[in-house]
Write a protein that holds these residues in place. Structure first.
Motif, short mmCIF file in Angstrom:
data_model
loop_
_atom_site.label_atom_id
_atom_site.label_comp_id
_atom_site.label_asym_id
_atom_site.label_seq_id
_atom_site.Cartn_x
_atom_site.Cartn_y
_atom_site.Cartn_z
N GLU A 1 30.62 -61.83 -64.67
CA GLU A 1 31.51 -60.68 -64.53
C GLU A 1 31.54 -59.86 -65.82
OE1 GLU A 1 35.19 -62.45 -63.40
OE2 GLU A 1 34.58 -62.78 -61.30
N GLU A 2 31.51 -60.56 -66.95
CA GLU A 2 31.47 -59.87 -68.24
C GLU A 2 30.16 -59.10 -68.39
OE1 GLU A 2 31.70 -60.92 -73.03
OE2 GLU A 2 31.91 -62.52 -71.54
N LEU A 3 29.07 -59.72 -67.95
CA LEU A 3 27.76 -59.07 -68.04
C LEU A 3 27.71 -57.83 -67.15
CD1 LEU A 3 24.89 -59.29 -69.23
CD2 LEU A 3 24.27 -60.70 -67.27
N MET A 4 28.18 -57.95 -65.91
CA MET A 4 28.17 -56.81 -65.00
C MET A 4 29.08 -55.68 -65.52
SD MET A 4 26.05 -57.27 -62.52
CE MET A 4 25.01 -58.01 -63.79
N GLY A 5 30.13 -56.05 -66.24
CA GLY A 5 31.03 -55.06 -66.79
C GLY A 5 30.42 -54.23 -67.90
N GLN A 6 29.29 -54.69 -68.42
CA GLN A 6 28.60 -53.95 -69.48
C GLN A 6 27.78 -52.79 -68.92
OE1 GLN A 6 28.32 -53.96 -72.86
NE2 GLN A 6 30.07 -55.32 -72.97
N PHE A 7 27.51 -52.79 -67.63
CA PHE A 7 26.68 -51.74 -67.05
C PHE A 7 27.47 -50.46 -66.82
CE2 PHE A 7 24.07 -55.38 -66.04
CZ PHE A 7 22.78 -54.89 -66.15
N GLU A 8 26.82 -49.33 -67.09
CA GLU A 8 27.37 -48.03 -66.75
C GLU A 8 26.95 -47.74 -65.31
OE1 GLU A 8 25.87 -45.28 -69.59
OE2 GLU A 8 26.83 -46.25 -71.30
N GLY A 9 27.85 -47.99 -64.39
CA GLY A 9 27.50 -47.88 -62.98
C GLY A 9 26.83 -49.15 -62.51
N ALA A 10 26.43 -49.17 -61.26
CA ALA A 10 25.82 -50.37 -60.67
C ALA A 10 24.33 -50.44 -61.03
CB ALA A 10 25.98 -50.36 -59.17
N PRO A 11 23.83 -51.62 -61.41
CA PRO A 11 22.40 -51.75 -61.66
C PRO A 11 21.59 -51.62 -60.38
CG PRO A 11 23.47 -53.90 -61.74
CD PRO A 11 24.56 -52.88 -61.61
N VAL A 12 20.32 -51.27 -60.52
CA VAL A 12 19.41 -51.15 -59.39
C VAL A 12 18.52 -52.38 -59.34
CG1 VAL A 12 17.56 -49.78 -58.35
CG2 VAL A 12 19.44 -48.63 -59.55
N TYR A 13 18.35 -52.95 -58.15
CA TYR A 13 17.53 -54.14 -57.98
C TYR A 13 16.22 -53.78 -57.28
CZ TYR A 13 21.76 -56.73 -59.18
OH TYR A 13 22.88 -57.21 -59.83
N HIS A 14 15.12 -54.11 -57.92
CA HIS A 14 13.80 -53.89 -57.32
C HIS A 14 13.23 -55.26 -56.94
CE1 HIS A 14 13.82 -49.74 -58.73
NE2 HIS A 14 14.12 -50.17 -59.95
N ASP A 15 13.10 -55.53 -55.66
CA ASP A 15 12.60 -56.82 -55.17
C ASP A 15 11.08 -56.75 -54.99
OD1 ASP A 15 15.18 -57.77 -55.13
OD2 ASP A 15 15.47 -57.49 -52.98
N LEU A 16 10.38 -57.57 -55.74
CA LEU A 16 8.92 -57.65 -55.61
C LEU A 16 8.60 -58.92 -54.82
CD1 LEU A 16 7.88 -56.65 -59.27
CD2 LEU A 16 8.41 -55.17 -57.29
N ARG A 17 8.45 -58.74 -53.51
CA ARG A 17 8.25 -59.89 -52.63
C ARG A 17 6.82 -60.42 -52.69
NH1 ARG A 17 12.17 -56.75 -49.84
NH2 ARG A 17 14.04 -58.02 -49.44
N GLU A 18 5.90 -59.58 -53.10
CA GLU A 18 4.51 -60.01 -53.31
C GLU A 18 4.09 -59.58 -54.72
OE1 GLU A 18 1.93 -58.69 -50.21
OE2 GLU A 18 3.18 -59.49 -48.62
N PRO A 19 4.60 -60.28 -55.73
CA PRO A 19 4.32 -59.86 -57.11
C PRO A 19 2.85 -60.02 -57.49
CG PRO A 19 5.45 -61.99 -57.08
CD PRO A 19 5.45 -61.48 -55.66
N TRP A 20 2.41 -59.12 -58.38
CA TRP A 20 1.07 -59.17 -58.93
C TRP A 20 1.17 -59.60 -60.38
CZ3 TRP A 20 0.34 -53.30 -57.67
CH2 TRP A 20 0.52 -53.10 -56.29
N PHE A 21 0.37 -60.55 -60.76
CA PHE A 21 0.41 -61.07 -62.12
C PHE A 21 -0.93 -60.87 -62.82
CE2 PHE A 21 3.30 -63.85 -59.63
CZ PHE A 21 4.50 -63.50 -60.24
N TYR A 22 -0.85 -60.41 -64.07
CA TYR A 22 -2.06 -60.22 -64.88
C TYR A 22 -1.82 -60.85 -66.24
CZ TYR A 22 -2.84 -56.66 -61.29
OH TYR A 22 -2.99 -56.00 -60.10
N SER A 23 -2.73 -61.69 -66.67
CA SER A 23 -2.60 -62.37 -67.95
C SER A 23 -3.91 -62.30 -68.71
CB SER A 23 -2.22 -63.85 -67.74
OG SER A 23 -0.97 -63.97 -67.10
N PRO A 24 -3.84 -62.32 -70.06
CA PRO A 24 -5.07 -62.29 -70.86
C PRO A 24 -5.97 -63.47 -70.54
CG PRO A 24 -3.15 -61.87 -72.23
CD PRO A 24 -2.64 -62.31 -70.89
#
Length: 201
Positions: free
Chosen positions: A178-201
């Protein structure tokens, strides 16, 4: 660590994936300080890519390469509108950090009032998170100079993440959230990546 995020609407997911695959194949071998990238497209067609570098300076060196400029000029054509960029110098890794084995990734975006306070709360709740949310592998919380916040959370699967979300939290952890959410100016936006792509060196 330095994190650079770019996002925007794309019409063709396959072409977007091919563009990032091409970067990983052709440009990554000559990149400077690149640590990895997590990307994907949300249900509404928003491409979100979170690239990690050793430092801002290394990221800039990478951006200055002629081949990088050429790649971006071609890739930018895939977006149907404006592309937003976020450069974050304050990056905190929690639990086990990012993982290329994650089955579901959630990118949380917003603006926070006190970045240092957010950092303190995240450090405080980390031990409780580890025991309470086994579905959460870990993540990165990145903040830009102007208070822009981008968190990348890695989960074992979306099903397990949703089950974890529905659990009643211990009082101390609930109060911290609740303290963390109270730090946001307005509601945060959630981007759900249901099929994430990963790239590594």
């Amino acid at each position: 660590m330095f994190v650079q995020v770019f996002q925007g609407r794309v019409a063709d997911v396959t072409e977007a994936r091919q563009a990032l695959d091409r970067w990983a194949r052709d440009l990554a071998p000559g990149s400077h300080g690149w640590l990895g990238t997590t990307a994907g497209v949300t249900a509404d067609g928003t491409l979100v890519a979170v690239a990690r570098f050793e430092s801002r300076e290394e990221a800039r060196r990478n951006s200055d390469r002629p081949e990088q400029t050429q790649w971006w000029m071609e890739t930018a054509k895939l977006f149907s509108g404006e592309v937003a960029f976020h450069d974050c110098d304050q990056v905190d890794v929690y639990l086990r950090g990012g993982s290329d084995s994650a089955g579901f990734v959630q990118v949380i975006e917003g603006r926070v009032r006190e970045p240092e306070r957010v950092r303190e709360v995240l450090r405080r709740i980390e031990p409780d998170l580890d025991g309470c949310r086994p579905d959460l592998i870990g993540g990165l919380a990145a903040v830009s100079a102007d208070g822009g916040y981008v968190e990348t959370a890695y989960f074992s699967s979306e099903e397990e993440a949703r089950q974890g979300e529905s659990k009643e939290l211990p009082a101390r952890l609930r109060e911290a959230f609740e303290e963390l959410m109270g730090q946001f100016e307005g509601a945060p936006v959630y981007h759900d990546l249901r099929e994430p792509w990963f790239y590594s060196p």
